[in-house]
Every structure is written in C-alpha cells, then in structure tokens.
Design a protein around this motif. Structure first.
Motif, PDB file in Angstrom:
ATOM      1  N   THR A 195      90.663  -2.580  38.111  1.00 16.92           N
ATOM      2  CA  THR A 195      91.051  -1.524  39.043  1.00 16.92           C
ATOM      3  C   THR A 195      91.363  -0.252  38.268  1.00 16.92           C
ATOM      4  OG1 THR A 195      91.938  -3.094  40.666  1.00 16.92           O
ATOM      5  CG2 THR A 195      92.710  -0.824  40.802  1.00 16.92           C
ATOM      6  N   SER A 196      90.632   0.797  38.586  1.00 18.69           N
ATOM      7  CA  SER A 196      90.819   2.088  37.904  1.00 18.69           C
ATOM      8  C   SER A 196      90.724   1.913  36.396  1.00 18.69           C
ATOM      9  CB  SER A 196      92.155   2.724  38.313  1.00 18.69           C
ATOM     10  OG  SER A 196      92.175   2.996  39.693  1.00 18.69           O
ATOM     11  N   THR A 197      89.661   1.228  35.978  1.00 14.08           N
ATOM     12  CA  THR A 197      89.423   1.020  34.548  1.00 14.08           C
ATOM     13  C   THR A 197      88.161   1.766  34.144  1.00 14.08           C
ATOM     14  OG1 THR A 197      88.176  -0.997  35.019  1.00 14.08           O
ATOM     15  CG2 THR A 197      90.509  -1.249  34.540  1.00 14.08           C
ATOM     16  N   SER A 198      88.077   2.133  32.889  1.00 15.33           N
ATOM     17  CA  SER A 198      86.893   2.850  32.411  1.00 15.33           C
ATOM     18  C   SER A 198      86.586   2.452  30.977  1.00 15.33           C
ATOM     19  CB  SER A 198      87.106   4.370  32.501  1.00 15.33           C
ATOM     20  OG  SER A 198      88.197   4.774  31.700  1.00 15.33           O
ATOM     21  N   ASN A 199      85.322   2.618  30.612  1.00 21.79           N
ATOM     22  CA  ASN A 199      84.855   2.278  29.270  1.00 21.79           C
ATOM     23  C   ASN A 199      85.146   0.809  28.948  1.00 21.79           C
ATOM     24  OD1 ASN A 199      83.912   5.014  28.310  1.00 21.79           O
ATOM     25  ND2 ASN A 199      86.053   5.485  28.766  1.00 21.79           N
ATOM     26  N   VAL A 200      84.510  -0.038  29.758  1.00 15.39           N
ATOM     27  CA  VAL A 200      84.746  -1.482  29.677  1.00 15.39           C
ATOM     28  C   VAL A 200      83.464  -2.180  29.245  1.00 15.39           C
ATOM     29  CG1 VAL A 200      85.381  -3.557  30.966  1.00 15.39           C
ATOM     30  CG2 VAL A 200      86.466  -1.362  31.515  1.00 15.39           C
ATOM     31  N   ILE A 201      83.578  -3.062  28.261  1.00 16.42           N
ATOM     32  CA  ILE A 201      82.481  -3.943  27.874  1.00 16.42           C
ATOM     33  C   ILE A 201      82.959  -5.384  28.005  1.00 16.42           C
ATOM     34  CG2 ILE A 201      81.028  -4.768  25.973  1.00 16.42           C
ATOM     35  CD1 ILE A 201      81.092  -1.913  24.841  1.00 16.42           C
ATOM     36  N   VAL A 202      82.181  -6.184  28.737  1.00 13.30           N
ATOM     37  CA  VAL A 202      82.436  -7.621  28.824  1.00 13.30           C
ATOM     38  C   VAL A 202      81.146  -8.317  28.405  1.00 13.30           C
ATOM     39  CG1 VAL A 202      83.121  -9.550  30.291  1.00 13.30           C
ATOM     40  CG2 VAL A 202      84.038  -7.264  30.749  1.00 13.30           C
ATOM     41  N   GLN A 203      81.188  -9.032  27.293  1.00 16.65           N
ATOM     42  CA  GLN A 203      79.992  -9.735  26.830  1.00 16.65           C
ATOM     43  C   GLN A 203      80.301 -11.213  26.608  1.00 16.65           C
ATOM     44  OE1 GLN A 203      78.645  -8.051  23.057  1.00 16.65           O
ATOM     45  NE2 GLN A 203      80.270  -9.065  21.894  1.00 16.65           N
ATOM     46  N   ARG A 204      79.339 -12.039  26.960  1.00 14.79           N
ATOM     47  CA  ARG A 204      79.450 -13.494  26.815  1.00 14.79           C
ATOM     48  C   ARG A 204      80.751 -13.996  27.455  1.00 14.79           C
ATOM     49  NH1 ARG A 204      77.898 -11.853  21.657  1.00 14.79           N
ATOM     50  NH2 ARG A 204      79.980 -12.365  20.843  1.00 14.79           N
ATOM     51  N   ALA A 205      80.798 -13.881  28.778  1.00 14.79           N
ATOM     52  CA  ALA A 205      81.993 -14.289  29.518  1.00 14.79           C
ATOM     53  C   ALA A 205      81.581 -15.183  30.676  1.00 14.79           C
ATOM     54  CB  ALA A 205      82.757 -13.068  30.029  1.00 14.79           C
ATOM     55  N   GLN A 206      82.546 -15.933  31.189  1.00 16.54           N
ATOM     56  CA  GLN A 206      82.258 -16.749  32.358  1.00 16.54           C
ATOM     57  C   GLN A 206      83.485 -16.874  33.254  1.00 16.54           C
ATOM     58  OE1 GLN A 206      81.392 -20.920  31.879  1.00 16.54           O
ATOM     59  NE2 GLN A 206      82.919 -21.231  30.282  1.00 16.54           N
ATOM     60  N   ILE A 207      83.200 -17.025  34.541  1.00 17.13           N
ATOM     61  CA  ILE A 207      84.225 -17.329  35.546  1.00 17.13           C
ATOM     62  C   ILE A 207      83.647 -18.416  36.443  1.00 17.13           C
ATOM     63  CG2 ILE A 207      85.540 -16.500  37.526  1.00 17.13           C
ATOM     64  CD1 ILE A 207      85.542 -13.727  36.267  1.00 17.13           C
ATOM     65  N   ARG A 208      84.328 -19.537  36.519  1.00 16.17           N
ATOM     66  CA  ARG A 208      83.924 -20.632  37.394  1.00 16.17           C
ATOM     67  C   ARG A 208      85.032 -20.926  38.391  1.00 16.17           C
ATOM     68  NH1 ARG A 208      84.468 -24.834  34.768  1.00 16.17           N
ATOM     69  NH2 ARG A 208      85.294 -23.929  32.852  1.00 16.17           N
ATOM     70  N   ASN A 209      84.625 -21.296  39.585  1.00 18.12           N
ATOM     71  CA  ASN A 209      85.541 -21.898  40.562  1.00 18.12           C
ATOM     72  C   ASN A 209      86.711 -20.990  40.955  1.00 18.12           C
ATOM     73  OD1 ASN A 209      83.918 -24.185  40.282  1.00 18.12           O
ATOM     74  ND2 ASN A 209      85.228 -25.053  38.687  1.00 18.12           N
ATOM     75  N   SER A 210      86.392 -19.797  41.413  1.00 23.23           N
ATOM     76  CA  SER A 210      87.419 -18.947  42.020  1.00 23.23           C
ATOM     77  C   SER A 210      87.542 -19.316  43.490  1.00 23.23           C
ATOM     78  CB  SER A 210      87.052 -17.462  41.901  1.00 23.23           C
ATOM     79  OG  SER A 210      87.026 -17.055  40.555  1.00 23.23           O
ATOM     80  N   THR A 211      88.771 -19.466  43.963  1.00 20.06           N
ATOM     81  CA  THR A 211      88.964 -19.780  45.370  1.00 20.06           C
ATOM     82  C   THR A 211      88.429 -18.665  46.251  1.00 20.06           C
ATOM     83  OG1 THR A 211      90.943 -21.051  44.845  1.00 20.06           O
ATOM     84  CG2 THR A 211      90.687 -20.354  47.122  1.00 20.06           C
ATOM     85  N   VAL A 212      88.637 -17.413  45.832  1.00 19.42           N
ATOM     86  CA  VAL A 212      88.152 -16.271  46.606  1.00 19.42           C
ATOM     87  C   VAL A 212      87.031 -15.574  45.829  1.00 19.42           C
ATOM     88  CG1 VAL A 212      90.112 -15.902  48.121  1.00 19.42           C
ATOM     89  CG2 VAL A 212      90.221 -15.019  45.809  1.00 19.42           C
ATOM     90  N   ASN A 213      87.299 -14.438  45.213  1.00 18.06           N
ATOM     91  CA  ASN A 213      86.275 -13.665  44.516  1.00 18.06           C
ATOM     92  C   ASN A 213      86.362 -13.877  43.006  1.00 18.06           C
ATOM     93  OD1 ASN A 213      85.519 -12.576  47.023  1.00 18.06           O
ATOM     94  ND2 ASN A 213      87.061 -10.974  46.848  1.00 18.06           N
ATOM     95  N   GLY A 214      85.212 -13.849  42.349  1.00 21.38           N
ATOM     96  CA  GLY A 214      85.210 -13.991  40.901  1.00 21.38           C
ATOM     97  C   GLY A 214      85.724 -12.750  40.212  1.00 21.38           C
ATOM     98  N   VAL A 215      85.098 -11.602  40.530  1.00 25.19           N
ATOM     99  CA  VAL A 215      85.452 -10.317  39.925  1.00 25.19           C
ATOM    100  C   VAL A 215      85.659  -9.303  41.028  1.00 25.19           C
ATOM    101  CG1 VAL A 215      84.533  -8.361  38.608  1.00 25.19           C
ATOM    102  CG2 VAL A 215      84.308 -10.677  37.705  1.00 25.19           C
TER     103      VAL A 215
END
Length: 683
Positions: free
Chosen positions: A548-568
């Motif tokens: 939220t209100s973030t800038s200049n973000v790099i996410v590499q080689r990441a994972q999200i499994r099994n979120s009850t609602v939203n992943g990101v």
C-alpha cells in the motif's frame, strides 16, 4: 461471520461437508415432495463458519481463541457470564434433502462435566454486527456489550454427557437448520448455561482449538436421490477415509509422511500444514533440533470430488532430534548482497528507462560483538552495543523466551545460529521486534526464527517498524535475511514509512490469526524494497503480502500459497514501480493479484480514485494458478505482463478500466474488460 452477500473462500473458515458415515437405504418421499425409492441416507458433519464467546458486557472481542466458554453469572450482563455463538452454512456443498441436524460441542476437560444444563438458542441476526461490512473479510466485533439475542430452541436443554472419556453437549436443531436451508443457509446459534453458578465455567474446544470431532460441529442427516451426487459422495468419502487411515497410523512422525494428492480422482486430496517448517504441505518432515524441542503440528485435509468437499483435521507429533547437531559454522554477521536476476535489470532498463531507485544496504559496525545464550538478556546486549556506536548481538543455539519488545537501535545487527537452531519465542503483546527510536537506521536481523503464539488472546506483531513521518522521519536501511517469522496474531512483518528494505531468504507464514486485516507481510508508505527468495504462504486470515502506497519494489523468486482471501493486494497513493519476477501464487480463496483504486473513508460506499491505483507494474515469468480468480485490477495503469501463466478456477483477469500490455502470456480464461464497477467483484 460473513455478510450474506459474501461467498466464503476455500480455507480454514470454509464450511465443508465431512461424510462420517454412509448408509444406503430406501427412503420414503421427502417432505418437499420428491419421489421415494432407492436412495442414500448420509450422515454429514459441517464445522462453523465462525465461532466466538462473549463475556458479560465487556467490549473486547474474543474471536478465534482455542476455547468457547459457557457460564451463568446470574444475568447475561454479569461479568461472570459467558455465552458461545456459532454460525454454520447449512446450504453450501451439502447435497440432498436435509432431514435433521444436531449440534455437538466437546468439553476440554471431561472432569468439569456436571449437572449444569445448557440450552441452544436460534439467533435471527446472521450478520453479527460487522463494523466493516465492505471489507474483503469483514471484522465482526460482537462482544458482551453488543451480543445478540436468541430464542431458545425447544428440547435443547441438556447436560454434558461423558462417554469413553469424552464429554459432549448435544442439541437437536433440525427445524432451525431446515428453516435456514430454505433461506440463505446461514444458521446462527447461541449456547448458554441454565443454572446460576458464577464459579462454574465450561470450556469447550473451539473450531480453532480442536482437531477431528473435538471441533464444534453440526451432524446433518441428508437423503440423496441423484445418482451423480450419490457417486460423488461415495467416492469422496473413500478418499477421505484413506487420508484418515494414513494419519491414524502416523500420529508421530520421524520421517516424511506420504501425503498423497491423488485419490480416486486426480488431485482429489489437498493438505495444509499449520507449520510448514516442520511438516510441509506435501509431507516433508523436518525434525526440530534437540535444543528447540518437540513440535506438534495440525494438518488439514480437504477432499474434492465435483461439488463435494470433505475435510478433517489431525495432529501429528514430531519429536526433536535425539542427538544435538552441531550448528553449521556461525553465520556471518555481514549483510548478504542479493543478486538481481539479469531479466530484472533488463526490464527496468527497457520498460522504465532505468528510472528506478534501488535499495541501499545497511551500514554495520562489525568490530563490536556480544554473545547472548538462552536465558540472557538480548536487550541488555543491544543497549550496551548501541552506547558504543553499534555492533553485533550474536545469539547461540536454543530457545529465547521473550515477553517484551526487543528494542532495536541504530547500527545493531542481531544474528542467530541459523533459523533451525535459534528461536525467539515471543509471549508478550504489541511487538516482538520493534523500536522506540523516531528514526531507525542500519539494522540487520538474520539467521533465526521469530515465533509468536497463534491462538493466544495477545495481539502481537512479529516485526513492526513504524517511521514517524513519511518525509522527515523515515526508518532506513533495514535487512531481514535467512529468517522465519510465524504464528503471530497480527502481522508477521509490518513496516511503515520506511525506506531501503531488504528481505531475502525469508519464510513469513501462518501469521494474522486475529482477523482478516492482518497479513504475513504488510508494506505501508514504504519505498525502495527488495524481496528475494521469500515464501509468504498460508496467512491465517488475511493476505500473503500487501503493498500500500509503496514504490520502487522488486520481488523476485517468491511464492504465496493458500491465502484464505487474496494473495497480494496493491493500492494506495504513490503505489508505483512494482516489479514481480518469478512470483508464484496459488490457492487464493478469492483473488491472487488484487489491484484496486478505492477510497475507504466511507466503507459502505464504493468510491474510486485513480490516484489510489497501482501504476507502472511489471509481472514477469510468474505463475498465477489454482486461485479462485487470477487478478482483479481497477484502473491500474501502465501494467505489463509477460512470459507468465494464468490458470485459475473462475477467471484469470477481470479488468475494470485497466488495459495491461500482455506479452507471451497464456490464459485458461480470456481477460475480461469492464467499465462498470458493479460488474467486477467488490472484494
């Protein structure tokens, strides 16, 4: 406690059917007039959508604790009084014609059973006073002060019965269930004690606290006449029985468990571990180090066959290693440099013309070092080194039990013997690791596990660093490396008004058990963020990660499994220059990538603002698969998706006034474009 307009995602809050017994019989014509003849009468079990208890007139909610309490202090308003509320969905995923329903609750201590009788009441109000009705997972604040009235159901007054060492309260609620099944399917019940006895509190297992049929549940009797439904239920029941047999013979695990995903139909069985560091979802067992001690892990299993979903929960003991293993060479205190993949640099050059601010690494004072063993004071070492201009606090192997915040200071590096060897067990409230400084800079936390207390009434973050002012007083140059953060009731890691943040080789999971607004990772008003090799899976009620209100973000080689609602979730003013490379998201109960542009000052009215929408977003070589929805993007601008795969259940991309560039990307469902907000999911 979800508003009637909301569909529940698959996960720990989903009401699913468990076929505990199947008996074929010829059943007379049903009450609804359907024909008789050969049919199958099925005993099924469903668990609560939500359960809670309320105390007197207290204003403090107590959702998702391990127990449900019942007591009579004289009046419902007496401080000693307790009432338990449970809500079930008696419509979804339940085939056939409902004949009867019985509520069952299991007492934690059978010795506490006595002559006290309990009564179950019908609660007409299913919304349970949501304070944020439009939120993606509404927050329900029913407390003693706002508890709902109920009408006692005739014939439900009974005492707790003890049989074979188990104490249960049972109540026939068939007519109430039939009535609600004919409507919206939401059945809310209240359980109270009849006799006045201020000192007598009966504590039952809650859905969060129990395993198997310890959990409060409804036993339903239904009649199936449709041959396809009969076949689906029988097949799913056989798959569930095989899973139950497997765990029955593996209550203690010292080697990997053969958790199969294949039943009579492909991918019929799905497992979810409550502690994937010890038992992974595919059954890999990692025994704790001797100094850390034994572990007990809950495993949820869900069997799917067509529209039928069956579930159960087990508990597996994993003994610590009998012989202490010597930790590897002491981890280096120096912060590790994270190499960006060449594709990331190429994309920044080609798509953003190198208009991007990369992270700055923390400065360190490696000349000063103090060693702290379990039982010693981490804070005293930090304070001593801070007075000397910074240094390294080195934690040896073992468990450090901490009850108050570890207060970081400038130029402090906190390093353990490795996350399998050094565990900080936090038992307090507020924050396990934080700071009281107005401006914090140049800190490193690495090579350890930070563990909270899931199910506790204590609200606590794992790491909470909040700068005071977004311009003049930002925290800066912070690194979290080779760490695990898990089991916190609030956010696992939450940084606010901070810059130059590095998170690498990190497992941030099973956090946010207190409510759906708490996540594994939450960035707010932060900039210059680098996440690499990060697992943010299995948030308990919220999201894997929120930007939220973030800038200049790099996410590499990441994972999200099994979120009850939203992943990101990505949103907010100045939410721009976000690059996701090799980001795999699967199993989200609602949406994997939730990019929105809404103003929440009035939560009961949808109001969009283009300034709050993410912009300049790149999604590269990512897999967005096996979620309910792949993406819902509202007014997101200048978004590029390339070399990625979308393969989700309901939809892949729902685009409201968003027109991304799609390059070499495959979809199971074609992207859908909208200009009317009412045509896309609100949450």
């Amino acid at each position: 406690m979800v508003p009637s307009s909301k569909a529940l995602p698959l996960g720990s809050l989903l009401v699913v059917v468990v076929a505990s017994a199947l008996t074929a019989s010829t059943v007379p014509a049903a009450a609804d007039g359907s024909a008789g003849g050969p049919a199958l009468e099925v005993t099924q079990v469903i668990y609560p959508v939500i359960d809670t208890d309320v105390h007197g007139t207290t204003t403090v909610p107590s959702h998702w604790l391990p127990t449900l309490e019942v007591a009579n202090g004289g009046t419902p308003e007496s401080p000693e009084s307790r009432a338990s509320y449970l809500r079930f969905d008696v419509k979804s995923n339940i085939p056939g014609t409902l004949k009867d329903a019985r509520l069952e609750m299991t007492l934690k201590d059978p010795a506490a059973a006595g002559p006290t009788t309990l009564t179950t009441g019908f609660v007409n109000n299913d919304t349970w006073v949501p304070t944020r009705e439009r939120a993606e997972q509404p927050q329900f604040e029913m407390t003693g002060a706002t508890k709902l009235p109920a009408t006692d159901i005739a014939g439900t007054s009974a005492s707790v019965q003890v049989s074979h060492g188990t104490a249960k309260y049972s109540a026939q609620v068939g007519q109430a269930a039939l009535s609600e099944r004919a409507g919206d399917g939401k059945l809310s019940l209240r359980v109270t004690a009849d006799q006045v006895d201020p000192g007598k509190v009966l504590s039952f297992f809650s859905d969060e606290g129990g395993i198997g049929d310890q959990r409060p549940h409804l036993v339903l009797t239904t009649v199936l006449t449709d041959p396809k439904e009969i076949s689906d239920v029988k097949q799913a029941q056989r798959d569930l029985a095989s899973a139950q047999a497997l765990l029955e013979t593996n209550k203690t695990a010292t080697a990997d468990l053969p958790l199969t995903s294949r039943g009579l139909s492909p991918e019929a069985i799905a497992w979810s571990s409550w502690d994937s560091d010890v038992i992974s979802d595919d059954g890999k067992v990692t025994r704790p180090q001797k100094a850390v001690g034994d572990a007990t892990v809950k495993l949820d299993v869900t069997v799917t066959n067509g529209p039928i979903k069956l579930t159960d929960r087990f508990e597996v003991n994993v003994p610590a290693l009998e012989t202490a293993q010597t930790p590897p060479a002491s981890p280096a205190a120096k912060v590790e440099t994270v190499e960006l993949e060449p594709t990331v640099n190429t994309l920044i050059t080609e798509k953003w013309s190198n208009q991007f601010n990369h992270v700055q690494y923390p400065q360190q004072n490696l000349a000063n070092e103090l060693t702290v063993a379990p039982g010693g004071s981490i804070q005293a070492a930090i304070d001593s080194l801070a007075a000397q201009g910074g240094g390294v606090v080195r934690l040896t192997e073992g468990v450090y039990t901490v009850g108050t915040r570890i207060n970081l200071k400038n130029l402090i590096t906190l390093v353990g013997a490795g996350r399998d060897y050094t565990v900080i067990q936090y038992e307090g409230t507020g924050t396990a690791i934080g700071t009281t400084q107005r401006i914090l800079s140049d800190v490193v936390v690495k090579d350890l596990t930070l563990k909270g207390d899931r199910g506790s009434a204590n609200l606590a973050h794992g790491v909470l660093l909040e700068g005071v002012d977004p311009v003049a007083s930002r925290h800066s140059r912070i690194a979290l490396q080779n760490i695990t953060v898990k089991d916190f009731t609030v956010h696992g890691v939450h940084m606010k008004r901070s810059s130059n943040i590095i998170m690498s080789n990190a497992n941030i999971h099973q956090n946010g058990s207190a409510n759906g607004l708490y996540h594994n990772v939450y960035w707010l008003f932060d900039n210059n963020i680098l996440q690499s090799d990060v697992d943010m899976s299995n948030p308990v009620r919220g999201k894997g990660a929120k930007y939220t209100s973030t800038s200049n973000v790099i996410v590499q080689r990441a994972q999200i499994r099994n979120s009850t609602v939203n992943g990101v979730q990505a949103d907010g003013a100045n939410d721009d220059k976000i690059l996701f490379h090799k980001f795999d998201i699967t199993g989200s109960g609602k949406t994997a990538l939730w990019f929105i542009a809404e103003i929440f000052s009035n939560p009961n009215q949808y109001t969009e603002d283009t300034a709050n929408a993410p912009r300049d977003v790149i999604i590269s070589e990512s897999k967005i698969t096996g979620n309910k929805r792949g993406g819902v993007w509202k007014i997101a601008s200048n978004v590029t998706v390339l070399n990625s795969t979308f393969a989700n259940t309901d939809s892949d991309l729902l685009l409201m006034k968003s027109y991304p560039t799609l390059e070499n990307t495959t979809f199971t469902h074609p992207p859908q474009y909208f200009t009317d907000p009412s045509q896309v999911p609100l949450f």
